[in-house]
Design an enzyme around this catalytic site. Structure first.
Site, PDB file in Angstrom:
ATOM      1  CE  LYS A 266      -3.384   2.558   2.852  1.00 61.97           C
ATOM      2  NZ  LYS A 266      -4.357   2.510   3.966  1.00 61.97           N
ATOM      3  CG  ASP A 271      -5.627   7.719   4.828  1.00 66.17           C
ATOM      4  OD1 ASP A 271      -6.497   8.421   4.266  1.00 66.17           O
ATOM      5  OD2 ASP A 271      -5.881   6.645   5.424  1.00 66.17           O
ATOM      6  CE  LYS A 278      -6.793   8.311   8.265  1.00 68.90           C
ATOM      7  NZ  LYS A 278      -7.472   7.147   8.861  1.00 68.90           N
ATOM      8  CG  ASP A 289      -2.150   4.952   4.941  1.00 76.21           C
ATOM      9  OD1 ASP A 289      -2.028   3.880   5.552  1.00 76.21           O
ATOM     10  OD2 ASP A 289      -3.219   5.331   4.435  1.00 76.21           O
ATOM     11  CG  ASP A 348     -10.065   7.243   6.655  1.00 76.40           C
ATOM     12  OD1 ASP A 348      -8.959   7.217   6.066  1.00 76.40           O
ATOM     13  OD2 ASP A 348     -10.188   7.333   7.886  1.00 76.40           O
ATOM     14  CD  GLU A 350      -6.739   5.291   2.396  1.00 76.46           C
ATOM     15  OE1 GLU A 350      -7.744   5.336   3.135  1.00 76.46           O
ATOM     16  OE2 GLU A 350      -5.612   4.980   2.814  1.00 76.46           O
ATOM     17  NE  ARG A 352     -10.974  -1.165   3.085  1.00 74.63           N
ATOM     18  CZ  ARG A 352     -11.578  -1.465   4.245  1.00 74.63           C
ATOM     19  NH1 ARG A 352     -12.705  -2.156   4.246  1.00 74.63           N
ATOM     20  NH2 ARG A 352     -11.038  -1.091   5.389  1.00 74.63           N
TER      21      ARG A 352
HETATM   22  N1  BES Z   1      -4.541   4.227   6.853  1.00 74.84           N
HETATM   23  C1  BES Z   1      -5.675   3.879   7.601  1.00 74.84           C
HETATM   24  C2  BES Z   1      -5.411   2.786   8.630  1.00 74.84           C
HETATM   25  C3  BES Z   1      -4.414   3.080   9.737  1.00 74.84           C
HETATM   26  C4  BES Z   1      -4.873   3.398  11.002  1.00 74.84           C
HETATM   27  C5  BES Z   1      -3.071   2.976   9.523  1.00 74.84           C
HETATM   28  C6  BES Z   1      -3.986   3.623  12.025  1.00 74.84           C
HETATM   29  C7  BES Z   1      -2.162   3.204  10.549  1.00 74.84           C
HETATM   30  C8  BES Z   1      -2.623   3.524  11.805  1.00 74.84           C
HETATM   31  C9  BES Z   1      -6.791   3.389   6.675  1.00 74.84           C
HETATM   32  O1  BES Z   1      -6.796   3.918   5.397  1.00 74.84           O
HETATM   33  C10 BES Z   1      -8.074   3.761   7.316  1.00 74.84           C
HETATM   34  O2  BES Z   1      -8.306   4.927   7.494  1.00 74.84           O
HETATM   35  N2  BES Z   1      -8.886   2.769   7.646  1.00 74.84           N
HETATM   36  C11 BES Z   1     -10.135   2.987   8.265  1.00 74.84           C
HETATM   37  C12 BES Z   1     -11.125   2.055   7.641  1.00 74.84           C
HETATM   38  C13 BES Z   1     -12.559   2.341   7.974  1.00 74.84           C
HETATM   39  C14 BES Z   1     -12.987   3.656   7.382  1.00 74.84           C
HETATM   40  C15 BES Z   1     -13.403   1.219   7.451  1.00 74.84           C
HETATM   41  C16 BES Z   1      -9.989   2.722   9.743  1.00 74.84           C
HETATM   42  O3  BES Z   1      -9.248   1.822  10.118  1.00 74.84           O
HETATM   43  O4  BES Z   1     -10.599   3.434  10.536  1.00 74.84           O
HETATM   44 ZN    ZN Z   2      -4.956   4.540   4.667  1.00 79.01          ZN
HETATM   45 ZN    ZN Z   3      -7.829   5.782   5.279  1.00 76.38          ZN
END
Ligand code: BES
Ligand code: ZN
Ligand code: ZN
Length: 497
Positions: A266, A271, A278, A289, A348, A350, A352
């Protein structure tokens, strides 16, 4: 800093810091430590008793020598308990010696080889762990700091037994490869989003490949991605002023082989969450990220030195996730490279979306195995904490190989289930799939989402959201900041071919 191995006697070594060791609870110094104590007329054991030094792992005891030995100072590092002693203790003890050397401003360090001959531990394995501990501990991201820390020029590992020199030299090379690869990834992850944007990742990949006969690279820009139907990467990139790219690096071993693996990372250089923005606190470390792609680049940065016997493909889709008038909206539908349509309900989620394309692309290379690495879900950090990655996949044998590689590398990973019954949680009313599940089991629904893009290819997904970035110091060789997590596991996996 050079890490060397040679025959030598610690009582005769001239250096700024001489490193010996002792196990926890040992009252009378033995071996090399005993020889040093003797040369110091028993002062070492007297002073450490006075200081109540226990030999616990992570601790150390130092004294100035004042002419009794050619060395200026002696450091005794604790190895912890003899029972249950592992190379991890060697890694940490070596890191403690390095941290002390840096704090003292020592230019030359001479150390005994910690732990060789204890239980199953080999000179090669111990030398490897020492090189890893020393090299990882010496890492500092000082690009934006006026004060640059000075690391020693030399770190010499000596043994009076000439027979261990050769295996230890090989062990140091094993360790150096892993630690240099991990430190490379750390630099990329620590560099803030304004400097580490998609084009910089592309340039980094080009630099790695340049001048190396075993490596090749293909780069796809926005126009090409449009032709390929990479709707996931393009969709996420819409809100950013930085254009997206897909990078495909190829390593072919000198001796041709039929075995082929794809490493997919990734690569979201920042992000923000996009329109599903966020909260600012959660954004503070979101330069992390792209750590999946940094792990792939870290592995590729040393792949010619490792020269594995397998063809390796390194693939990532580099984008930035930003909100703007042009950004992808919650409710929009994207089409991935394998033609599946995705309803984006949360911008968010993103990672995937970009992986939908890069995994589809990886499948087209017809690899025997795909390993993807992604800082994919906060849910994985909730489940396993900040030090352990989640491992999911469609192939037990491959998952086992990765778990073994992680154990060999000393990186913490744990398997999570891709529960079939949860697949319905990502059914969409209007598209083939949606990009978020329910409130619960977020790492698993993310894993199930990725599974839709790998077909029957053996695949394993590493959710490295927790361990990619240390919010606090973890151990003597993992300081606050980017960790380079998973680079050493990938290299260990490639070694196994
Ligand atoms: N990049 C984040 C995940 C992340 C969180 C990485 C903490 C490192 C530390 C990812 O893109 C994300 O925001 N995921 C969301 C998914 C949700 C919206 C389904 C999450 O984990 O809250
Ligand atoms: Zn992310
Ligand atoms: Zn994200």
């Amino acid at each position: 800093m050079n890490i060397n191995v040679r025959k030598g006697d610690v009582t005769e070594e001239k250096c700024d810091l001489l490193v010996v060791n002792c196990f926890e609870g040992v009252k009378k110094p033995e071996g090399a430590t005993g020889a040093v104590d003797e040369a110091l007329g028993g002062k070492l054991s007297r002073y450490w008793a006075a200081d109540k030094f226990t030999g616990k792992l992570g601790t150390s005891f130092m004294m100035h020598v004042d002419g009794d030995l050619p060395a200026a100072r002696v450091l005794v590092v604790g190895l912890g308990k003899k029972k249950g002693f592992t190379v991890e203790a060697v890694r940490q003890a070596a890191a403690v010696s390095m941290n002390t050397a840096v704090a003292l401003g020592a230019k030359s360090v001479v150390s005994v080889l910690h732990g060789a001959g204890e239980g199953e531990l080999t000179p090669r394995g111990c030398a490897r762990a020492m090189a890893e501990g020393v090299r990882l501990a010496s890492y500092k991201f000082s690009k934006y700091k006026k004060d640059k820390t000075k690391t020693p020029k030399r770190f010499d590992i000596v043994s009076t037994d000439g027979r261990v020199v050769r295996p230890a030299v090989n062990g140091v090379e094993d360790g150096e490869i892993g630690a240099i690869g991990a430190n490379f990834a750390r630099d990329l992850v620590n560099t803030p989003g304004h400097e580490m944007h998609p084009e910089v990742l592309v340039e980094t990949a080009r630099e790695i490949v340049k001048g190396k006969g075993t490596l090749k690279i293909k780069v796809y820009n926005r126009e090409k991605l449009e032709k390929m139907g990479a709707g996931g990467i393009l969709g996420v990139a819409k809100g950013s002023d930085f254009p997206p790219y897909m990078v495909h690096m190829i390593y072919k071993p000198a001796k041709p082989t039929k075995k082929k693996v794809a490493l997919v990372g990734k690569a979201v250089t920042f992000d923000s969450g996009g329109l599903s923005l966020k909260p600012s606190g959660s954004m503070e470390t979101m330069k992390v990220d792209m750590a999946g792609s940094a792990a792939v680049l870290g592995a590729f940065s040393v792949i010619d030195r490792l020269s594995p016997k397998v063809e390796v493909h390194g693939i990532f889709g580099a984008v930035e996730n930003m909100p703007s008038g042009r950004a992808v909206r919650p409710g929009d539908v994207l089409q991935a490279m394998n033609k599946k349509t995705i309803e984006v309900l949360n911008t968010d989620a993103e990672g995937r979306l970009t992986l939908a394309d890069t995994l589809s692309y990886a499948v087209k290379q017809k690899p025997d195995a795909i390993v993807d690495l992604a800082t994919l879900t906060g849910a994985c950090v909730v489940a396993l904490g900040e030090e352990i990655s989640g491992v999911m996949g469609n192939n037990e044998k491959l998952a086992k190989q990765i778990m073994e590689a992680a154990a060999g590398a000393g990186e913490k990973m744990w398997e999570l289930p891709l529960e079939k019954n949860y697949r319905k949680l990502i059914d969409s009313d209007i598209a083939d799939i949606k990009n978020i599940g329910s409130r619960w089991g977020g790492s698993l629904t993310a894993g199930l989402f990725l599974q839709e893009f790998v077909g029957d290819t053996p695949w394993v997904h590493l959710d490295i959201a927790g361990p990619a970035f240390a919010e606090r110091p973890i151990d003597p060789y993992t300081k606050k900041g980017a960790t380079g997590h998973a680079v050493r596991t990938l290299l260990e996996y490639l070694r196994s071919f």
